[in-house]
Every structure is written in structure tokens, then in C-alpha cells.
Write a protein that holds these residues in place. Structure first.
Motif, PDB file in Angstrom:
ATOM      1  N   VAL A  47       1.118  -1.320  -0.218  1.00  0.00           N
ATOM      2  CA  VAL A  47      -0.120  -0.296  -0.255  1.00  0.00           C
ATOM      3  C   VAL A  47       0.795   1.327   0.032  1.00  0.00           C
ATOM      4  O   VAL A  47       1.258   1.278   1.185  1.00  0.00           O
ATOM      5  N   GLY A  48       0.874   2.515  -0.787  1.00  0.00           N
ATOM      6  CA  GLY A  48       1.725   3.290  -1.122  1.00  0.00           C
ATOM      7  C   GLY A  48       2.438   3.293  -2.106  1.00  0.00           C
ATOM      8  O   GLY A  48       2.739   4.995  -3.172  1.00  0.00           O
ATOM      9  N   ASP A  49       2.451   1.969  -3.045  1.00  0.00           N
ATOM     10  CA  ASP A  49       3.810   1.688  -3.690  1.00  0.00           C
ATOM     11  C   ASP A  49       2.830   2.412  -5.016  1.00  0.00           C
ATOM     12  O   ASP A  49       1.813   2.211  -5.589  1.00  0.00           O
ATOM     13  N   ASN A 104       6.630  -1.881 -10.560  1.00  0.00           N
ATOM     14  CA  ASN A 104       7.095  -1.344  -8.395  1.00  0.00           C
ATOM     15  C   ASN A 104       7.982  -0.193  -8.962  1.00  0.00           C
ATOM     16  O   ASN A 104       9.337  -0.685  -8.599  1.00  0.00           O
ATOM     17  N   TYR A 105       8.046   1.080  -9.010  1.00  0.00           N
ATOM     18  CA  TYR A 105       8.478   2.273  -8.943  1.00  0.00           C
ATOM     19  C   TYR A 105       9.351   2.350  -7.366  1.00  0.00           C
ATOM     20  O   TYR A 105       9.314   3.560  -7.688  1.00  0.00           O
ATOM     21  N   GLY A 106       8.065   1.740  -6.356  1.00  0.00           N
ATOM     22  CA  GLY A 106       9.083   2.128  -4.939  1.00  0.00           C
ATOM     23  C   GLY A 106       9.601   1.071  -4.837  1.00  0.00           C
ATOM     24  O   GLY A 106       9.820   0.425  -3.399  1.00  0.00           O
ATOM     25  N   ARG A 116      11.956   3.759  -2.687  1.00  0.00           N
ATOM     26  CA  ARG A 116      11.532   4.350  -3.250  1.00  0.00           C
ATOM     27  C   ARG A 116      12.227   5.441  -4.210  1.00  0.00           C
ATOM     28  O   ARG A 116      11.242   6.965  -5.007  1.00  0.00           O
ATOM     29  N   THR A 117      12.934   5.613  -4.368  1.00  0.00           N
ATOM     30  CA  THR A 117      14.504   6.449  -4.891  1.00  0.00           C
ATOM     31  C   THR A 117      13.731   6.288  -6.327  1.00  0.00           C
ATOM     32  O   THR A 117      13.617   5.201  -7.341  1.00  0.00           O
ATOM     33  N   VAL A 126      15.247  11.554  -7.757  1.00  0.00           N
ATOM     34  CA  VAL A 126      14.461  12.870  -7.283  1.00  0.00           C
ATOM     35  C   VAL A 126      13.162  10.857  -5.825  1.00  0.00           C
ATOM     36  O   VAL A 126      13.930  10.245  -5.569  1.00  0.00           O
ATOM     37  N   GLU A 127      12.763  11.741  -4.976  1.00  0.00           N
ATOM     38  CA  GLU A 127      12.806  11.145  -3.947  1.00  0.00           C
ATOM     39  C   GLU A 127      11.857   9.911  -3.839  1.00  0.00           C
ATOM     40  O   GLU A 127      11.909   9.178  -3.514  1.00  0.00           O
TER      41      GLU A 127
END
Length: 378
Positions: free
Chosen positions: A191-193, A237-239, A243-244, A302-303
Motif C-alpha cells: 500500500v502506497g507503492d 513497481n516504482y517503489g 522509493r528513489t 528524486v525522492e
């Protein structure tokens, strides 16, 4: 359960309406009292204190029901068969309320606290629902065994037959359920990815239910992806692994602006952009050159995935400012900033010269001096 009812010699004319109204009033009063306390105390009391209040109300309800149903008047003046049925029904309801309270406690103290800290993320709705279902099944079995004195094995077997019939009637739901369990155990996303599925479906995972995974897109619309489709798809998955996110943009500049001038301006603009991580250093690459406008690929860390849009705007503004300070008019630059296609998002790390340029001490060196310093550092 039916055997228990058959064992009671019930006569309708002896139905204790007064006792039933008393027990119903007891349950209703406790429910209204809880609702009132939660409404008043929720803004000021932490959730753990509210949970303690609910536990005390449940204990008080059990005690009051025991006092009422075990009182001499009830035992001596009313039909024992009806009193026994009402007593066991009230105990059964309190067992189910205990299961509800246990589920709330597990959510509060385990899923939202211990598990969230250990897993560094939020637990999905599917895991919560499975845990709650197991708790309710346990309490239901205990209620049948200790309240109605029925063998749990017989209840389980009869429930299993019902489940098989329901499973045959809802095959697709079971496929999604087990696919969701597989996704939960394998954890390809949390959750959040931010993830991307085939067909260009991109969104942030907001929940995973029994049937589907829900993704919130960048324009705040919702994708509902059946779990069996997600389990069989290639997931980007970009996370992960962290998460960078490495954002890449293509900058198209007029061919009348030579690369020897354009590249330093691009490097300066991206280096001064808020949200761009210093390590690894951003890179500027010449993608295409010729008589047509020249294309450059700018790549920066980026973050997180969602931070790229704000960074992109900041980079654009910085680039215009750098061109203005260099005395280059806007019509001459003819800037065109867009996301770089995959073939131009090269994975090569920054060069020594690009790493050195991030140091304040070498900011004033020209291209030749910086190249000489990079060669000496090898």
C-alpha cells in the motif's frame, strides 16, 4: 444448535416477554452509551483509551446480564426452558461482541502498531479481513462448545459442506481470493507503492480487498484490478527496491544553440532544482543532433515516483532562468520538455566530471579544466 432447541420444552404461552424486553433494553442501553461516549470522547481520547472503555462496557454488560438472568425471581417465577434459551442467547451474543472487540484490539495494537513498524508499511485490507474472519470463526466455535455445548467438529463439518457449495457457486471470487493471498505473501507491491500494469495502467496502491487491488491514478481516478489479473501480470513497481525514482526528460533545443553552451546550462538548471537528489548526480546526455533541433536527455534522482511532476516544473522554470541569464532569447531556445522515451532513459551512472560538478569548490571551473581534473582523478 437445532438439537439444543429441541432439548428445551418450550411453551409459547409461557413466553417471558418482560424478561426479553429487559435483556433487549440492556443491550440497547449499552450500545447507546457506547455511541455517546465515542462521540464525545473520540476528539480528546486516544484510540487505546476508547478501546479500554469499550472493553469495560462489555464486561459490565456481561455482569448485568448474569445478575438479571440469575436473579431468584427469574429462576423461580419464570419458565426455566425460556429462561435457559434467553440466557444462552445472551451469552452467545456476548461471545460475538467479544470477537468484535478482539478484532478491534488486533487492528489497533497489532496491525496499526507492531506490524506497521515491523513491515515499514500499511497492512492491506485483505490481510485484515482474513485475520478478522479467523477470529470470528474461533469465537463462534468456542461459543458453540461452551455456551450451547455442541461438538465443534460437527459444526466444522457442516460448515465445510456449506463452504464447498458456496465455493462452487462463486468460483471466480475464490480465484481472486487465493490470488490475493499469493500477492500478499509474495509482496510484489505494498500500500502506497506506485505500480504500472500492462496496458499503461499506472496508479498508487491504496488497498487490496478479497477480490481486487485498487489503484489511485495521477488524476485521482480509481483503477479496480481483479487479483487474478494482477497475479498473472508483469508488474513494474516504482517503489522497489526503494522509493528513489530516476526521472528522465527529453529537452529539445534549437540547433542554433551549440551543445557546448546548451549542456552547461542544462546541468546548472537541473543541479539547482529543488527535489533533485545530489547523489547520484544528475546527468545530461546528447540524444540526437543534426540540422533539426537537438535533443538532450536529462536524468535525475528524486525522492519518489510522484515527486517527478513537481521537480519537472521546477526544472523547467530553472532552465528558462538560466537561458535568460545567459542572454539567450526564448525564440532562439525553442524549448520542448517532455518525458524521455524508454530507449533514451539509459542506466549509465554519472561520469567523474558530473560527480565533481556537484561539489561547490569546482563550480567556477570551465569544461576544459573540469575534464582535466576528472582525468587526474582516475
Amino acid at each position: 444448535m437445532f438439537e439444543f432447541l429441541q432439548s428445551l420444552d418450550l411453551e409459547l404461552r409461557n413466553f417471558p416477554i418482560g424478561l426479553v424486553l429487559t435483556v433487549v433494553s440492556l443491550f440497547g442501553g449499552l450500545a447507546l452509551l457506547r455511541r455517546r461516549i465515542v462521540r464525545v470522547a473520540a476528539p480528546v481520547l486516544p484510540p487505546r483509551w476508547l478501546f479500554l472503555v469499550e472493553a469495560l462496557l462489555l464486561a459490565a454488560g456481561v455482569l448485568l446480564a448474569e445478575i438479571v438472568l440469575r436473579s431468584p425471581f427469574v429462576q423461580q417465577q419464570l419458565d426455566p426452558a425460556w429462561v435457559s434459551l434467553i440466557y444462552h442467547t445472551a451469552l452467545g451474543l456476548y461471545w460475538l461482541l467479544g470477537a468484535w472487540l478482539t478484532v478491534r484490539g488486533v487492528d489497533l495494537f497489532f496491525w496499526n502498531d507492531l506490524f506497521a513498524r515491523a513491515a515499514s508499511g500499511e497492512v492491506t485490507g485483505l490481510v485484515r479481513n482474513i485475520g478478522a474472519a479467523l477470529i470470528y470463526l474461533f469465537f463462534f466455535g468456542a461459543m458453540m462448545r461452551f455456551v450451547f455445548e455442541r461438538p465443534v467438529i460437527g459444526v466444522v463439518i457442516s460448515s465445510g459442506v456449506v463452504l464447498v457449495l458456496l465455493g462452487l457457486a462463486a468460483n471466480n471470487l475464490l480465484v481472486d481470493l487465493f490470488a490475493g493471498l499469493g500477492l500478499t505473501l509474495d509482496t510484489p507491491y505494498r500500500v502506497g507503492d506506485w505500480i504500472e500494469l500492462p496496458g499503461g495502467v499506472v496508479g498508487r496502491v491504496v488497498d487490496m480487498t478479497w477480490r481486487s487491488t485498487r489503484l489511485l491514478s495521477a488524476n485521482q481516478s480509481l483503477y479496480v484490478v481483479p487479483n487474478h489479473m494482477a497475479a498473472q501480470s508483469i508488474i513494474h513497481n516504482y517503489g522497489l527496491p526503494d522509493r528513489t525514482f530516476f526521472a528522465a526528460w527529453t529537452v529539445t533545443v534549437g540547433s542554433d544553440l551549440p551543445p557546448t553552451l546548451a549542456r552547461p546550462l542544462l546541468r546548472q538548471a537541473i543541479a539547482n532544482t529543488r527535489g533533485v537528489l545530489k547523489t547520484p548526480a544528475p546527468t545530461v546526455r546528447l540524444a540526437e543532433a543534426g540540422d533539426a533541433p537537438i535533443r538532450y536527455t536529462v536524468r535525475a534522482a528524486v525522492e519518489s515516483y510522484e515527486a517527478q511532476w513537481e521537480v519537472r516544473e521546477e526544472f523547467y522554470l530553472n532552465l528558462w532562468a538560466e537561458l535568460g541569464r545567459a542572454g539567450i532569447p526564448a525564440p532562439t531556445a525553442r524549448l520542448d520538455l517532455q518525458a524521455a522515451p524508454p530507449e533514451l532513459q539509459e542506466p549509465y551512472p554519472p561520469t567523474i566530471a558530473e560527480e565533481l560538478r556537484t561539489l561547490p569548490a569546482v563550480q567556477r571551473l570551465d569544461e576544459g579544466e573540469l575534464a582535466a581534473l576528472a582525468r587526474s582523478a582516475r
